[in-house]
Design a protein around this motif. Structure first.
Motif, PDB file in Angstrom:
ATOM      1  N   HIS A 132      61.211 145.768  46.526  1.00 25.06           N
ATOM      2  CA  HIS A 132      60.677 147.120  46.463  1.00 25.06           C
ATOM      3  C   HIS A 132      59.949 147.541  47.726  1.00 25.06           C
ATOM      4  O   HIS A 132      59.365 148.625  47.781  1.00 25.06           O
ATOM      5  CB  HIS A 132      59.747 147.275  45.251  1.00 25.06           C
ATOM      6  CG  HIS A 132      60.489 147.389  43.965  1.00 25.06           C
ATOM      7  ND1 HIS A 132      60.825 146.295  43.206  1.00 25.06           N
ATOM      8  CD2 HIS A 132      60.983 148.470  43.300  1.00 25.06           C
ATOM      9  CE1 HIS A 132      61.485 146.691  42.134  1.00 25.06           C
ATOM     10  NE2 HIS A 132      61.590 147.997  42.158  1.00 25.06           N
ATOM     11  N   ALA A 133      59.958 146.687  48.744  1.00 21.85           N
ATOM     12  CA  ALA A 133      59.325 147.070  50.004  1.00 21.85           C
ATOM     13  C   ALA A 133      60.249 147.901  50.875  1.00 21.85           C
ATOM     14  O   ALA A 133      59.792 148.644  51.742  1.00 21.85           O
ATOM     15  CB  ALA A 133      58.883 145.822  50.774  1.00 21.85           C
ATOM     16  N   LEU A 134      61.554 147.773  50.658  1.00 23.70           N
ATOM     17  CA  LEU A 134      62.533 148.508  51.465  1.00 23.70           C
ATOM     18  C   LEU A 134      63.064 149.713  50.708  1.00 23.70           C
ATOM     19  O   LEU A 134      63.149 149.702  49.474  1.00 23.70           O
ATOM     20  CB  LEU A 134      63.705 147.598  51.836  1.00 23.70           C
ATOM     21  CG  LEU A 134      63.534 146.667  53.033  1.00 23.70           C
ATOM     22  CD1 LEU A 134      64.806 145.858  53.199  1.00 23.70           C
ATOM     23  CD2 LEU A 134      63.215 147.430  54.305  1.00 23.70           C
ATOM     24  N   ASP A 135      63.430 150.741  51.452  1.00 26.85           N
ATOM     25  CA  ASP A 135      64.032 151.910  50.833  1.00 26.85           C
ATOM     26  C   ASP A 135      65.462 151.603  50.414  1.00 26.85           C
ATOM     27  O   ASP A 135      66.096 150.659  50.906  1.00 26.85           O
ATOM     28  CB  ASP A 135      64.012 153.096  51.805  1.00 26.85           C
ATOM     29  CG  ASP A 135      64.701 152.769  53.116  1.00 26.85           C
ATOM     30  OD1 ASP A 135      65.924 152.934  53.201  1.00 26.85           O
ATOM     31  OD2 ASP A 135      63.990 152.332  54.053  1.00 26.85           O
ATOM     32  N   VAL A 136      65.985 152.413  49.514  1.00 29.68           N
ATOM     33  CA  VAL A 136      67.307 152.175  48.935  1.00 29.68           C
ATOM     34  C   VAL A 136      68.396 152.219  50.005  1.00 29.68           C
ATOM     35  O   VAL A 136      69.344 151.421  49.981  1.00 29.68           O
ATOM     36  CB  VAL A 136      67.596 153.217  47.835  1.00 29.68           C
ATOM     37  CG1 VAL A 136      69.021 153.056  47.312  1.00 29.68           C
ATOM     38  CG2 VAL A 136      66.595 153.078  46.700  1.00 29.68           C
ATOM     39  N   PRO A 174      61.031 147.738  59.909  1.00 27.83           N
ATOM     40  CA  PRO A 174      60.184 147.670  58.714  1.00 27.83           C
ATOM     41  C   PRO A 174      59.420 146.349  58.668  1.00 27.83           C
ATOM     42  O   PRO A 174      59.922 145.313  59.117  1.00 27.83           O
ATOM     43  CB  PRO A 174      61.196 147.775  57.565  1.00 27.83           C
ATOM     44  CG  PRO A 174      62.360 148.506  58.150  1.00 27.83           C
ATOM     45  CD  PRO A 174      62.432 148.078  59.578  1.00 27.83           C
ATOM     46  N   PRO A 175      58.213 146.336  58.128  1.00 28.06           N
ATOM     47  CA  PRO A 175      57.381 145.123  58.152  1.00 28.06           C
ATOM     48  C   PRO A 175      58.033 143.891  57.540  1.00 28.06           C
ATOM     49  O   PRO A 175      57.814 142.784  58.019  1.00 28.06           O
ATOM     50  CB  PRO A 175      56.137 145.546  57.366  1.00 28.06           C
ATOM     51  CG  PRO A 175      56.033 147.014  57.591  1.00 28.06           C
ATOM     52  CD  PRO A 175      57.448 147.505  57.626  1.00 28.06           C
ATOM     53  N   VAL A 176      58.830 144.055  56.489  1.00 29.71           N
ATOM     54  CA  VAL A 176      59.456 142.878  55.884  1.00 29.71           C
ATOM     55  C   VAL A 176      60.464 142.248  56.842  1.00 29.71           C
ATOM     56  O   VAL A 176      60.631 141.020  56.867  1.00 29.71           O
ATOM     57  CB  VAL A 176      60.117 143.241  54.540  1.00 29.71           C
ATOM     58  CG1 VAL A 176      61.317 144.168  54.730  1.00 29.71           C
ATOM     59  CG2 VAL A 176      60.530 141.974  53.794  1.00 29.71           C
ATOM     60  N   VAL A 177      61.110 143.057  57.666  1.00 29.86           N
ATOM     61  CA  VAL A 177      62.021 142.525  58.687  1.00 29.86           C
ATOM     62  C   VAL A 177      61.228 141.764  59.747  1.00 29.86           C
ATOM     63  O   VAL A 177      61.618 140.681  60.179  1.00 29.86           O
ATOM     64  CB  VAL A 177      62.848 143.656  59.319  1.00 29.86           C
ATOM     65  CG1 VAL A 177      63.720 143.124  60.449  1.00 29.86           C
ATOM     66  CG2 VAL A 177      63.714 144.337  58.267  1.00 29.86           C
ATOM     67  N   THR A 178      60.104 142.335  60.163  1.00 29.92           N
ATOM     68  CA  THR A 178      59.254 141.643  61.124  1.00 29.92           C
ATOM     69  C   THR A 178      58.772 140.311  60.568  1.00 29.92           C
ATOM     70  O   THR A 178      58.714 139.305  61.288  1.00 29.92           O
ATOM     71  CB  THR A 178      58.037 142.509  61.481  1.00 29.92           C
ATOM     72  OG1 THR A 178      58.481 143.801  61.897  1.00 29.92           O
ATOM     73  CG2 THR A 178      57.240 141.885  62.613  1.00 29.92           C
ATOM     74  N   ALA A 179      58.411 140.280  59.297  1.00 28.80           N
ATOM     75  CA  ALA A 179      57.963 139.030  58.674  1.00 28.80           C
ATOM     76  C   ALA A 179      59.054 137.971  58.717  1.00 28.80           C
ATOM     77  O   ALA A 179      58.794 136.796  59.008  1.00 28.80           O
ATOM     78  CB  ALA A 179      57.524 139.300  57.231  1.00 28.80           C
ATOM     79  N   LEU A 180      60.284 138.384  58.431  1.00 29.75           N
ATOM     80  CA  LEU A 180      61.417 137.457  58.481  1.00 29.75           C
ATOM     81  C   LEU A 180      61.623 136.931  59.898  1.00 29.75           C
ATOM     82  O   LEU A 180      61.809 135.728  60.111  1.00 29.75           O
ATOM     83  CB  LEU A 180      62.678 138.168  57.983  1.00 29.75           C
ATOM     84  CG  LEU A 180      63.955 137.339  57.914  1.00 29.75           C
ATOM     85  CD1 LEU A 180      63.815 136.203  56.909  1.00 29.75           C
ATOM     86  CD2 LEU A 180      65.151 138.220  57.556  1.00 29.75           C
ATOM     87  N   PHE A 181      61.575 137.830  60.876  1.00 25.70           N
ATOM     88  CA  PHE A 181      61.748 137.433  62.271  1.00 25.70           C
ATOM     89  C   PHE A 181      60.629 136.485  62.719  1.00 25.70           C
ATOM     90  O   PHE A 181      60.870 135.483  63.372  1.00 25.70           O
ATOM     91  CB  PHE A 181      61.747 138.666  63.183  1.00 25.70           C
ATOM     92  CG  PHE A 181      62.994 139.501  63.095  1.00 25.70           C
ATOM     93  CD1 PHE A 181      63.987 139.222  62.184  1.00 25.70           C
ATOM     94  CD2 PHE A 181      63.165 140.591  63.930  1.00 25.70           C
ATOM     95  CE1 PHE A 181      65.136 140.003  62.090  1.00 25.70           C
ATOM     96  CE2 PHE A 181      64.305 141.373  63.877  1.00 25.70           C
ATOM     97  CZ  PHE A 181      65.292 141.079  62.946  1.00 25.70           C
ATOM     98  N   ALA A 182      59.386 136.838  62.373  1.00 22.21           N
ATOM     99  CA  ALA A 182      58.235 136.052  62.822  1.00 22.21           C
ATOM    100  C   ALA A 182      58.284 134.632  62.279  1.00 22.21           C
ATOM    101  O   ALA A 182      57.863 133.686  62.952  1.00 22.21           O
ATOM    102  CB  ALA A 182      56.939 136.730  62.397  1.00 22.21           C
ATOM    103  N   GLY A 183      58.785 134.481  61.064  1.00 28.68           N
ATOM    104  CA  GLY A 183      58.833 133.158  60.463  1.00 28.68           C
ATOM    105  C   GLY A 183      59.967 132.295  60.954  1.00 28.68           C
ATOM    106  O   GLY A 183      59.871 131.064  60.903  1.00 28.68           O
TER     107      GLY A 183
END
Length: 500
Positions: free
Chosen positions: A95-99, A235-244
């Protein structure tokens, strides 16, 4: 079979995501597939813990002629930590990303990144490592530019150009290496190099080019500029994936190459590695303190934190390598969760500017606890996992009589604490400025609000729990990391196993 599953499971989901791209429940299937990948990763760690190493010769071609996948304790642990990071980000994204983003390729290319990451960790030859790097690059570039916003496109271009340069250096080094040795299997290269008393000088240009490629991928000084210029744009969730995941693959590869090949010319490489580590720690943390965007502060700290890992590598002792492996795993989880909290703040406030935020602790106390755990683990406060990692590295530096780099690590830790306190005071503690208040984003309805909060809370809360458990129950993890380091320090074991 278990060795190849971390590569083929993401591929299977990518096929599903492509064929059923209009299926409305694809996000829940993605979470299920990520959980299955985590289960496979746990089995892989248990098997390597009991058996030491596992391998698969694709097509039954024997090494060094075929494609080899190898899992030792180090690579298996990295696959497991990547699986934890990936599951958390997939759950958060529900639910963090748009449809629109979810419908048009997010899960397809997210699993493409996972396939590239796992393939890199398990690759047994240099060319296939390059191939997996390119899989990651293509998938991550699409995710970074996905949405077509102006700042995304600017960040994506910088990201793509610098990483293409990295790929050029890497493949040029591979060509030189093959031209001199006639093989690209890592175990075979190591075996051939051991036949020489000293590293042949004609091999050094190849390794220098490959080192530059890894340094760019890992965002080490002086090749880090692409990361803070691009990581705050998607989007922040993409950044989180990249950062990890992304920079950690470059650091993993550097550790693998150093322990197999570069240590044979240690009088050149060891001082270079330690200088790069020290400069990365210092420049990354000092630059982070001057930022006033939530994600930019965390992005610059990625540069500083990978410096700690490279420090442990540069010490080249069992204690140093064990500390580096533990710290790398801790950082992947803590950094990802810090970015997930930033994503939740952005979801609620619509901004990540420290100057316009405030009062988040009163409004969302549970999420404030999640950030506190993640941020102060990065700063190295006990009893969190970051404290254990920094303690192991600084202790190893003192024992190896590298007081300069040990004191640098301690000094950088204080500045990291300053940055985390700065975010805490600006975002969570201070009163939100009256003239700069940002209206809370309106979700579709109250049910959607509760549901999105639940998915995000479970994702970030689970990561926070892992951080705490990693510190409280650190002893068996440190023992596993020490065993992994001992294997890395004995490359003949790897050579004999792969070429047997």
């Amino acid at each position: 079979m278990i060795v190849s599953l971390p590569v083929f499971l993401p591929l299977a989901f990518m096929i599903f995501a492509f064929l059923f791209r209009h299926y409305h429940g694809r996000e829940y299937v993605a979470v299920g597939a990520a959980a299955l990948n985590l289960a496979v990763s746990v089995i892989l760690v248990l098997k390597t813990g009991s058996e030491g190493m596992l391998k698969v010769q694709m097509g039954n071609w024997p090494a060094p002629y075929g494609i080899t996948l190898v899992a030792d304790r180090f690579s298996a642990m990295m696959v497991l930590v990547a699986a934890i990071v990936f599951l958390a980000t997939m759950a958060f994204s529900v639910h963090a990303l748009d449809v629109k983003r979810k419908r048009f390729g997010f899960y397809l290319f997210a699993f493409g990144i996972l396939m590239g990451v796992n393939g890199s960790f398990l690759a047994g030859d240099v060319f296939n490592l390059y191939v997996w790097f390119e899989v990651m690059l293509m998938a991550s570039f699409i995710l970074m530019s996905h949405g077509g916003e102006r700042n995304q496109l600017e960040g994506s271009v910088k990201y793509l150009i610098l990483n293409l340069i990295s790929s050029f250096f890497f493949v040029a080094g591979i060509g030189l290496l093959y031209g001199k040795l006639g093989t690209l299997n890592m175990a075979d290269i190591a075996a051939k190099l051991m036949e020489f008393d000293t590293m042949p000088p004609e091999i050094n240009p190849a390794f220098i080019l490959i080192f530059v490629g890894f340094a760019i991928k890992g965002a080490l000084v002086p090749f880090f500029f692409w990361l803070p210029a691009s990581y705050h744009t998607p989007p922040p969730v993409v950044t989180a994936l990249f950062a990890g995941l992304l920079t950690k693959v470059g650091i993993y590869s550097l550790i693998r190459f150093y322990t197999l090949f570069l240590h044979q010319h240690g009088e050149f490489w060891q001082p270079l590695i330690l200088w790069v580590a020290g400069l990365s720690m210092v420049i990354g943390v000092i630059t982070a303190t001057s930022q006033f965007d939530f994600r930019k502060v965390l992005s610059f700290h990625i540069i500083s934190q990978v410096g700690y890992v490279v420090m442990g590598l540069g010490l080249f002792t069992v204690a140093g390598l064990g500390g580096a492996i533990y710290f790398l795993a801790h950082n992947m989880i803590s950094k990802t969760n810090a970015f997930l909290v930033a994503g939740y703040v952005h979801r609620r406030k619509g901004t990540l500017s420290l100057k316009t935020l405030g009062n988040f602790y009163k409004e969302h106390p549970l999420w404030s606890v999640f950030f506190f755990i993640s941020a102060f683990s990065l700063a190295g406060l006990p009893p969190l996992s970051g404290f254990i990692g920094k303690y192991l590295l600084i202790k190893a530096g003192i024992e190896a009589e590298y007081m300069g780099i040990a004191l640098t690590a301690l000094f950088v830790g204080f500045f990291t604490l300053f940055s985390m306190v700065k975010i805490w005071m600006e975002v969570f503690w201070k009163v939100e400025p009256e003239n700069k208040k940002i209206k809370q984003r309106n979700l579709t309805n109250k049910a959607d609000l509760k549901q999105s909060a639940a998915w995000m809370t479970w994702a970030s809360g689970g990561m926070a729990l892992v951080i705490v458990l990693g510190g409280v129950f650190a002893t068996p993890i440190v023992e596993y990391c020490t065993q992994a380091a001992e294997s890395l320090m004995s490359p003949q074991l790897y050579i004999d196993f792969v070429l047997n």
